[in-house]
Design a protein around this motif. Structure first.
Motif, short mmCIF file in Angstrom:
data_model
loop_
_atom_site.label_atom_id
_atom_site.label_comp_id
_atom_site.label_asym_id
_atom_site.label_seq_id
_atom_site.Cartn_x
_atom_site.Cartn_y
_atom_site.Cartn_z
N SER A 51 0.86 -1.18 0.00
CA SER A 51 0.00 0.00 0.00
C SER A 51 0.90 1.23 0.00
O SER A 51 1.81 1.35 0.81
N THR A 52 0.64 2.15 -0.91
CA THR A 52 1.52 3.30 -1.11
C THR A 52 1.51 4.25 0.08
O THR A 52 0.50 4.39 0.74
N PRO A 53 2.69 4.87 0.33
CA PRO A 53 3.98 4.71 -0.33
C PRO A 53 4.65 3.41 0.14
O PRO A 53 4.58 3.07 1.32
N CYS A 54 5.27 2.72 -0.78
CA CYS A 54 5.84 1.41 -0.43
C CYS A 54 6.89 0.98 -1.43
O CYS A 54 7.05 1.58 -2.48
N THR A 55 7.57 -0.10 -1.08
CA THR A 55 8.53 -0.75 -1.97
C THR A 55 8.17 -2.23 -2.01
O THR A 55 7.89 -2.83 -0.98
N ALA A 56 8.17 -2.79 -3.22
CA ALA A 56 7.83 -4.21 -3.37
C ALA A 56 8.83 -4.88 -4.30
O ALA A 56 9.39 -4.24 -5.20
N GLU A 57 9.06 -6.18 -4.07
CA GLU A 57 9.90 -6.96 -4.97
C GLU A 57 9.02 -7.49 -6.10
O GLU A 57 8.01 -8.13 -5.85
N ILE A 58 9.43 -7.19 -7.31
CA ILE A 58 8.70 -7.63 -8.50
C ILE A 58 9.60 -8.57 -9.28
O ILE A 58 10.74 -8.24 -9.61
N THR A 59 9.08 -9.75 -9.58
CA THR A 59 9.83 -10.75 -10.34
C THR A 59 10.03 -10.29 -11.77
O THR A 59 9.12 -9.78 -12.40
N ARG A 60 11.23 -10.46 -12.27
CA ARG A 60 11.54 -10.09 -13.65
C ARG A 60 10.90 -11.09 -14.61
O ARG A 60 10.72 -12.26 -14.29
N SER A 61 10.61 -10.60 -15.80
CA SER A 61 10.04 -11.43 -16.84
C SER A 61 10.31 -10.77 -18.17
O SER A 61 10.38 -9.54 -18.25
N LEU A 62 10.45 -11.56 -19.22
CA LEU A 62 10.66 -10.97 -20.54
C LEU A 62 9.37 -10.41 -21.11
O LEU A 62 9.38 -9.54 -21.97
#
Length: 126
Positions: A51-62
């Motif tokens: 929930s903003t403001p925040c930091t999240a880990e996003i999985t990479r993908s092509l």
């Protein structure tokens, strides 16, 4: 002599199977999300991340990656995450790791998210 040949062979196999970008930079990026107004929920692939403001880990993908910002009383806002080439993956070419390039492609580590921060303006529902 036989022992040296075994070492060279094992080293060659290890280098050809190296997936440098995956090993050195991982398969996820930390991305900061802000919204105006604050308190919007950020979804990635339908999963609530923060929930903003925040930091999240996003999985990479092509493939194309988007996040959605949702807040009661405001229109949903979908944002496309932009990516750039991950130069660490060039080590596969230098080390002759065709298998490594395939692994980096499969894990999405040939690219990395850039920018690492997204600011979104939410519109009130009419």
């Amino acid at each position: 002599m036989k022992n040296n040949l075994s070492i060279v062979l094992l080293l060659g196999i290890a280098l050809s199977a190296t997936s440098c970008a995956t090993i050195f930079t991982g398969t996820k990026d930390k991305i900061a999300f802000n919204s105006n107004p604050e308190g919007a929920v950020v979804f990635h692939k339908g999963v609530e991340k923060c929930s903003t403001p925040c930091t999240a880990e996003i999985t990479r993908s092509l493939g194309k990656q988007t996040v959605t910002f949702e807040k009661e009383g405001f229109n949903k806002k979908e944002v496309k995450l932009t990516k750039t080439f991950n130069p660490v993956s060039l080590l596969n070419i230098i080390l002759g790791g065709a298998i490594g390039i395939g692994i980096d492609a499969a894990t999405g580590s040939l690219t990395k998210y850039s920018p690492k921060k997204y600011d979104v303006e939410l519109e009130a529902k009419q």
